[in-house]
Design an enzyme around this catalytic site. Structure first.
Site, PDB file in Angstrom:
ATOM      1  CB  CYS A  80      -9.534  14.750   5.518  1.00 39.55           C
ATOM      2  SG  CYS A  80      -9.764  15.231   3.881  1.00 39.55           S
TER       3      CYS A  80
ATOM      4  CG  ASP B 256      -5.538   4.190   4.995  1.00 38.35           C
ATOM      5  OD1 ASP B 256      -6.414   5.388   4.871  1.00 38.35           O
ATOM      6  OD2 ASP B 256      -5.189   3.326   4.077  1.00 38.35           O
TER       7      ASP B 256
ATOM      8  NE  ARG C  36      -4.625   6.989  -2.787  1.00 36.52           N
ATOM      9  CZ  ARG C  36      -5.832   7.496  -3.199  1.00 36.52           C
ATOM     10  NH1 ARG C  36      -6.436   7.177  -4.293  1.00 36.52           N
ATOM     11  NH2 ARG C  36      -6.413   8.361  -2.416  1.00 36.52           N
TER      12      ARG C  36
ATOM     13  NE  ARG D  31       0.635   9.808   1.571  1.00 34.18           N
ATOM     14  CZ  ARG D  31      -0.174   9.351   1.792  1.00 34.18           C
ATOM     15  NH1 ARG D  31      -0.607   8.531   2.686  1.00 34.18           N
ATOM     16  NH2 ARG D  31      -1.394   9.765   0.983  1.00 34.18           N
TER      17      ARG D  31
ATOM     18  CE  LYS E 183      -5.465   4.013   0.628  1.00 31.37           C
ATOM     19  NZ  LYS E 183      -6.122   4.722   1.710  1.00 31.37           N
TER      20      LYS E 183
ATOM     21  CG  HIS F 228     -10.425   5.176   2.793  1.00 29.32           C
ATOM     22  ND1 HIS F 228     -10.431   6.463   2.245  1.00 29.32           N
ATOM     23  CD2 HIS F 228      -9.063   5.089   3.174  1.00 29.32           C
ATOM     24  CE1 HIS F 228      -9.248   6.841   2.297  1.00 29.32           C
ATOM     25  NE2 HIS F 228      -8.238   6.108   2.830  1.00 29.32           N
TER      26      HIS F 228
ATOM     27  CB  SER G 255      -6.342  10.686   0.805  1.00 27.27           C
ATOM     28  OG  SER G 255      -6.887   9.554   0.262  1.00 27.27           O
TER      29      SER G 255
ATOM     30  CE1 TYR H 147       5.226   8.861  -3.106  1.00 23.73           C
ATOM     31  CE2 TYR H 147       3.074   8.362  -2.549  1.00 23.73           C
ATOM     32  CZ  TYR H 147       4.270   8.963  -2.479  1.00 23.73           C
ATOM     33  OH  TYR H 147       4.421   9.831  -1.322  1.00 23.73           O
TER      34      TYR H 147
HETATM   35  C1  OXD Z   1      -4.745   7.313   0.827  1.00 25.63           C
HETATM   36  C2  OXD Z   1      -3.900   6.842   1.774  1.00 25.63           C
HETATM   37  O1  OXD Z   1      -4.401   7.821  -0.152  1.00 25.63           O
HETATM   38  O2  OXD Z   1      -4.163   6.445   2.799  1.00 25.63           O
HETATM   39  O3  OXD Z   1      -5.858   7.433   1.054  1.00 25.63           O
HETATM   40  O4  OXD Z   1      -2.533   6.563   1.284  1.00 25.63           O
HETATM   41 MN    MN Z   2      -6.395   6.178   3.000  1.00 24.57          MN
END
Ligand code: OXD
Ligand code: MN
Length: 599
Positions: free
Chosen positions: A264, A287, A70, A379, A220, A240, A262, A211
């Site tokens: 974590c 998410d 991102r 990913r 998002k 989130h 993200s 991406y």
């Molecule tokens: C993020 C994702 O970046 O979930 O939070 O991809």
């Molecule tokens: Mn996320």
């Protein structure tokens, strides 16, 4: 193709976009498996998708090295007044931003197909669901949308002839002139990437990146940046957060929603396999949570997505055996390494590294090479139905009642393993002051490892003034009163001497979750500390675990000096919201300082 669309508003929007972007073809997605397979086959023929020999119906993609995450610096919340976007969002006035982007969109789909993707976030027909229409010139984004959202005719049927939808325009920003050879991952240069949100008209315009969160606009962009101001207006929450159900040995169920930045461990926690006997976990989402107060007065949550877009490196039988199982087939991998026997590989996967692989940039790789074989933000995309721990109720249109909120981040020092908020206001303070070390899931100017405030893990995703967002959280608590979920803060990432992890994490995090559930039921006590309520000696179930006593003490210690050193940063962070900062947060900060000084 457009004639198939019965909804006049949708038809004219698609015509308008096509007039501006000038694709060679327009294709309306029906959401079928046949369509997914056909698009994949085209990408395989074009050499951009690599079929994996070891996993059926699974494919590897390699992005352009400039398009790996991102892009927060290129992400905009565009409101008439800058104040409405607040101080931590990039802002540009709608006219100016649209003017710039229209020039970029002009003819940007030449030589390409424009896919029109009707999608629903949330089970179709749920009181919480929202319909979006993504237009994109990326077949890769289209296939990912198939896995991550509910796509196709059933959505158009639900939309009818005059239903409401959120228009989401996406282009990779790489027109193809006649005879020009396409690249494997076409995209625009960084300075031309724009991920733009216009919350006043519920509109998303994304340009230049293929991406993840830049290109799968249901995730998002719609589910958080647009949904958060809608939720504020309508009195619900778009967060989130992962959603997981725990069941104790007596069969009592608890639903937990957890916000973490993200990379974590959200996906790992959502798929946790408890190590304490008799406890069971079921995954509902990893998410995003949309939550509404239902007529019973409780906050109910749905996962608006239908798939997982998780970070691959670090995923193993040790960290997340459920995900390992889930990824055996029907998955898309992006920026992982390719082994000689035609499988994907990433750092910290089980077993020895391969003797040779092709890295995410397409180069030869052998163990000991300076650079990792997989990009740290590589990913996987996989359908939720393939997740072995998926809850049978994951699609319940009513959602599940939340008992516990968890906030957290990645911090090597200061923040203990777990603490509980004294009350809702204190919990909002814990969420608002959350912080984490920066990971590879984002590109921002300050480098990896640097600590940043990430309130409610929503820093990159709150589509309005974060000060007003804090106020909204207070008001939600006021509405729920006694029925509000309890709030906890965790840190799985404490380090001791020699950079070693103090806490085993993963399945053993269930020990901390059990403590929370027992707190909800009043089964365990807690000791009062300046930062919140914490486990008493013996309060955490550590049976069968071999964490040394000194490490446990360090994990649960409160060092007032280190905490007092954090406060100026929290205070400065809060004060940037000026008149938008709720006084109730200032009151919490004063209380914390006083308690620390008197400790
Ligand atoms: C993020 C994702 O970046 O979930 O939070 O991809
Ligand atoms: Mn996320």
């Amino acid at each position: 193709m457009i004639t198939q669309i019965k909804h006049e508003g949708l038809k004219s929007w698609v015509e308008e976009v096509a007039g501006m972007c000038r694709p060679d073809e327009i294709y309306l997605c029906d959401g079928t498996r046949e369509e997914y397979d056909r698009l994949m086959a085209q990408m395989v023929d074009a050499g951009v998708a690599i079929p994996l020999k070891e996993r059926s119906h699974s494919f590897l993609f390699r992005s352009d090295p400039s398009d790996v995450a991102r892009v927060e610096d290129r992400t905009y919340v565009s409101t008439t007044s800058r104040d409405d976007a607040g101080p931590i969002n990039n802002w540009m006035a709608p006219d100016e931003l649209k003017g710039t982007m229209k020039k970029l969109y002009d003819g940007c789909m030449k030589g390409r197909t424009m896919y029109v993707i009707p999608f629903s976030m949330g089970p179709i027909g749920s009181p919480l669901a929202k319909i979006g229409i993504q237009v994109t010139d990326s077949a890769y984004a289209t296939c990912n949308m198939h896995l991550m959202t509910r796509v196709g005719d059933k959505v158009l049927d639900a939309l009818g002839t005059d239903g409401e939808f959120i228009p989401c325009l996406h282009s990779i920003g790489a027109p193809l002139e006649q005879g020009q050879e396409d690249s494997d991952w076409p995209c625009a240069p960084m300075e031309e990437k724009y991920i733009s949100h216009f919350p006043e008209e519920n509109l998303i315009w994304s340009y230049g990146s293929g991406y993840g969160g830049n290109a799968l606009l249901g995730k998002k962009c719609l589910s958080l940046r647009l949904a958060s101001p809608i939720a504020k207006r309508e009195g619900w929450l778009a967060e989130h957060m992962l959603i997981v159900r725990l069941t104790n040995p007596e069969g009592r169920q608890y639903h937990i929603a957890g916000a973490f930045p993200s990379a974590c461990g959200k996906t790992n926690l959502a798929m946790i396999q408890p190590t304490i006997p008799g406890w069971k976990a079921e995954t509902i989402g990893d998410d995003i949570a949309w939550m509404q107060i239902r007529p019973n007065g409780r906050l109910h949550a749905i996962n608006p997505e239908t798939g997982f877009f998780g970070v691959a490196p670090g995923t193993s039988n040790g960290s997340n055996p459920v995900a390992v199982d889930m990824l055996k087939e029907n998955a898309i991998f992006t920026n992982c390494a390719l082994t000689d026997n035609g499988d994907v590989w990433w750092e910290e996967m089980d077993g020895d590294p391969p003797a040779h692989a092709i890295d995410w940039k397409g180069r030869d790789w052998t163990p000991g090479t300076d650079e990792p074989a997989a990009h740290p933000n590589a990913r996987f995309t996989a359908p939720a139905e393939q997740c072995p721990s998926l809850s049978p109720d994951w699609e319940d249109p009513e959602g599940v009642p939340i008992d516990i909120f968890i906030f957290g981040g990645r911090r090597a020092t200061t923040i203990p393993l777990v603490h509980e908020a004294y009350n809702w206001d204190h919990g909002v303070f814990l969420g608002a002051s959350a912080s984490s070390e920066i990971t590879a899931a984002i590109i921002v100017e300050s480098g990896l490892g640097h600590v940043r405030r990430d309130p409610f893990a929503m820093k990159p995703f709150c589509g309005y003034n974060m000060g007003d967002y804090f106020q909204h959280w207070f008001e939600m608590g006021d509405s729920m009163g006694e029925k509000a979920p309890r709030i906890f803060y965790v840190n799985w990432f404490r380090k001791g001497d020699n950079d070693r992890w103090l806490w085993p994490g993963f399945g053993d995090n269930s020990r901390v979750l059990k403590w929370m559930c027992d707190r909800v039921d009043g089964k365990v006590g807690a000791k009062e500390t300046p930062i919140g309520l914490m486990p008493e000696d013996g309060g955490l179930d550590l049976s069968g675990l071999s964490v040394p006593k000194e490490d446990m003490e360090e994990l649960l210690a409160v060092d007032p000096k280190m905490w007092l050193a954090e406060l100026p940063d929290i205070e400065a962070y809060f004060e940037q919201f000026g008149k938008h900062l709720p006084d109730r947060l200032r009151v919490q900060l004063v209380g914390l300082r006083e308690r620390l000084n008197n400790y």
